[in-house]
Design an enzyme around this catalytic site. Structure first.
Site, PDB file in Angstrom:
ATOM      1  N   LYS A  70      -0.337  -6.385   4.267  1.00 30.16           N
ATOM      2  CA  LYS A  70      -1.415  -5.552   4.065  1.00 30.16           C
ATOM      3  C   LYS A  70      -2.412  -5.041   5.491  1.00 30.16           C
ATOM      4  O   LYS A  70      -2.773  -4.086   5.468  1.00 30.16           O
ATOM      5  CB  LYS A  70      -2.455  -6.175   3.023  1.00 30.16           C
ATOM      6  N   GLN A  80     -14.090 -11.639  15.304  1.00 33.00           N
ATOM      7  CA  GLN A  80     -13.629 -10.422  14.856  1.00 33.00           C
ATOM      8  C   GLN A  80     -14.521  -9.737  13.799  1.00 33.00           C
ATOM      9  O   GLN A  80     -14.002  -8.916  13.318  1.00 33.00           O
ATOM     10  CB  GLN A  80     -12.326 -10.943  14.262  1.00 33.00           C
ATOM     11  N   LEU A 117      -8.428 -18.183  -0.428  1.00 28.96           N
ATOM     12  CA  LEU A 117      -7.103 -17.722  -0.738  1.00 28.96           C
ATOM     13  C   LEU A 117      -6.864 -17.414  -2.080  1.00 28.96           C
ATOM     14  O   LEU A 117      -7.306 -17.822  -3.001  1.00 28.96           O
ATOM     15  CB  LEU A 117      -6.376 -19.244  -0.683  1.00 28.96           C
ATOM     16  N   GLY A 154      -9.530 -18.406   4.691  1.00 34.33           N
ATOM     17  CA  GLY A 154      -9.805 -18.993   3.242  1.00 34.33           C
ATOM     18  C   GLY A 154     -10.119 -18.098   2.580  1.00 34.33           C
ATOM     19  O   GLY A 154      -9.591 -16.950   2.290  1.00 34.33           O
ATOM     20  N   SER A 185      -6.968  -8.855  -1.890  1.00 32.43           N
ATOM     21  CA  SER A 185      -7.917  -9.384  -0.476  1.00 32.43           C
ATOM     22  C   SER A 185      -8.803 -10.262  -0.929  1.00 32.43           C
ATOM     23  O   SER A 185      -9.474  -9.922  -2.148  1.00 32.43           O
ATOM     24  CB  SER A 185      -8.096  -7.929  -0.124  1.00 32.43           C
ATOM     25  N   ARG A 206     -11.683  -9.954   0.090  1.00 37.20           N
ATOM     26  CA  ARG A 206     -12.957  -8.994  -0.069  1.00 37.20           C
ATOM     27  C   ARG A 206     -13.020  -8.181  -1.440  1.00 37.20           C
ATOM     28  O   ARG A 206     -14.019  -7.583  -1.687  1.00 37.20           O
ATOM     29  CB  ARG A 206     -12.992  -7.817   0.961  1.00 37.20           C
ATOM     30  N   HIS A 251      -1.967 -15.093   0.047  1.00 39.68           N
ATOM     31  CA  HIS A 251      -2.004 -16.251   1.124  1.00 39.68           C
ATOM     32  C   HIS A 251      -0.756 -17.171   0.508  1.00 39.68           C
ATOM     33  O   HIS A 251      -0.084 -17.748   1.294  1.00 39.68           O
ATOM     34  CB  HIS A 251      -3.263 -16.817   1.091  1.00 39.68           C
ATOM     35  N   GLY A 267       0.654 -11.327   6.508  1.00 40.92           N
ATOM     36  CA  GLY A 267       0.814 -10.325   5.359  1.00 40.92           C
ATOM     37  C   GLY A 267       0.512  -8.744   6.081  1.00 40.92           C
ATOM     38  O   GLY A 267       0.018  -8.628   6.871  1.00 40.92           O
TER      39      GLY A 267
HETATM   40  O1  PAF Z   1      -6.050 -12.065   8.473  1.00 42.89           O
HETATM   41  C1  PAF Z   1      -6.756 -12.707   8.402  1.00 42.89           C
HETATM   42  O2  PAF Z   1      -7.231 -13.547   7.801  1.00 42.89           O
HETATM   43  C2  PAF Z   1      -7.575 -12.992   9.907  1.00 42.89           C
HETATM   44  O3  PAF Z   1      -7.690 -11.830  10.590  1.00 42.89           O
HETATM   45  C3  PAF Z   1      -6.692 -14.144  10.913  1.00 42.89           C
HETATM   46  C4  PAF Z   1      -5.312 -13.780  11.188  1.00 42.89           C
HETATM   47  C5  PAF Z   1      -6.590 -15.375  10.205  1.00 42.89           C
HETATM   48  C6  PAF Z   1      -7.315 -14.341  12.068  1.00 42.89           C
HETATM   49  O4  PAF Z   1      -8.673 -14.574  11.934  1.00 42.89           O
END
Ligand code: PAF
Length: 282
Positions: free
Chosen positions: A149, A61, A33, A31, A185, A187, A37, A147
């Site tokens: 990146k 993750q 985006l 998300g 990104s 972030r 994306h 992507g």
């Molecule tokens: O790249 C990301 O946004 C995430 O690592 C992914 C591939 C959606 C997995 O959670």
């Protein structure tokens, strides 16, 4: 556009499309985006009969001291971007849909997960591989778009697909950059205006390395010196890693060859950013 939050509904939606022999293009996202994306969604749209995006901030993750709780979210804007990109279905599960209370199975891609981000973020790629495999099983895509990146993530996923005989075509998509070169990104939204200017040092370091490649330099140490100098000259920038690697194994290189990958992770204040560039003779 359908917005689906339940796993059985998403499975049924995909099964109906596949029954009609239609191809499904899939872009998994967390998300918030941005145009990077959107480029995945548009490519998926151009190459498939049906397009699915997923929006899921995957808890497995993130490390214990990472930004899971503050990760930027804007579902309304995400859905309108998906609609504009002519996405057919958005899968937006909540964490309990993906990880049941007794979840105990994880996917580990051993070697390519070890260096770079894998060394600084233990368990990160285990979480990525696990959720991506689950999403593949739920959405059943013909092709999935990622992507470049997140280069190491792409290597982890292509290795998983190969090793587990998954029937999905992985499509790498070029990094989308802001006009000044900063890689897009989610972030980047953490950066203050001053940090945003400083964040340009990642791209500048890669451009300094690219200039050496175009000049014909072969010694990796020279590239590292140039890249480190650019980062160290930026106040508030702290390198996590700066490396020249083989693009397939991600092992460090001493001699830079055609196709070599320059890759770096740098903290700008509290924000950790990554970027990379593959050097190819034109
Ligand atoms: O790249 C990301 O946004 C995430 O690592 C992914 C591939 C959606 C997995 O959670």
């Amino acid at each position: 556009m359908e917005v689906i939050s339940s796993t059985p509904e998403m499975k049924a939606w995909s099964a109906a499309r596949l029954r009609d022999c239609r191809t499904i293009g899939f872009a998994p996202t967390m998300g918030y985006l941005h145009d990077g994306h959107v480029s995945l969604l548009r490519k998926a749209r151009a190459e498939n009969d049906a397009v699915v995006a997923s929006i899921f901030v995957n808890p497995t993750q993130f490390g214990p001291n990472e930004d899971l709780s503050t990760y930027p979210r804007d579902p309304e804007s995400d859905l309108s971007k998906c609609k504009e990109a002519a996405v057919d279905a958005v899968f937006m599960p909540n964490p309990t849909q993906i990880y049941g209370p007794d979840h105990q199975t994880f996917v580990e891609v051993t070697e390519v997960s070890k260096p770079l981000c894998g060394a600084s973020r233990p368990g990160h790629f285990r979480g990525v591989a696990t959720v991506v495999l689950k999403l593949f099983n739920i959405v059943k895509p013909t092709s999935a778009y990622f992507g470049m990146k997140d280069y190491q993530q792409l290597r982890v996923i292509t290795t998983m697909v190969r090793d587990l005989d998954l029937e999905v075509n992985i499509v790498p998509c070029p990094t989308v950059r802001e006009p000044d070169g900063l890689a897009m990104s989610s972030r980047n939204s953490y950066l203050s205006p001053e940090e945003r200017k400083r964040a340009l040092c990642l791209h500048e370091a890669l451009m300094a390395a690219k200039a050496l490649f175009e000049f014909g330099e072969k010694t990796a140490a020279k590239y590292l010196e140039a890249m480190e100098a650019r980062i160290k000259a930026t106040p508030g920038a702290n390198p996590d890693y700066i490396k020249l690697t083989d693009p397939r194994t991600l092992e460090e290189l001493e001699t830079v060859h055609d196709g070599a990958l320059a890759v770096l992770a740098v903290r700008i204040g509290k924000t950790r950013l990554i970027d990379n560039m593959v050097f190819e003779r034109s």
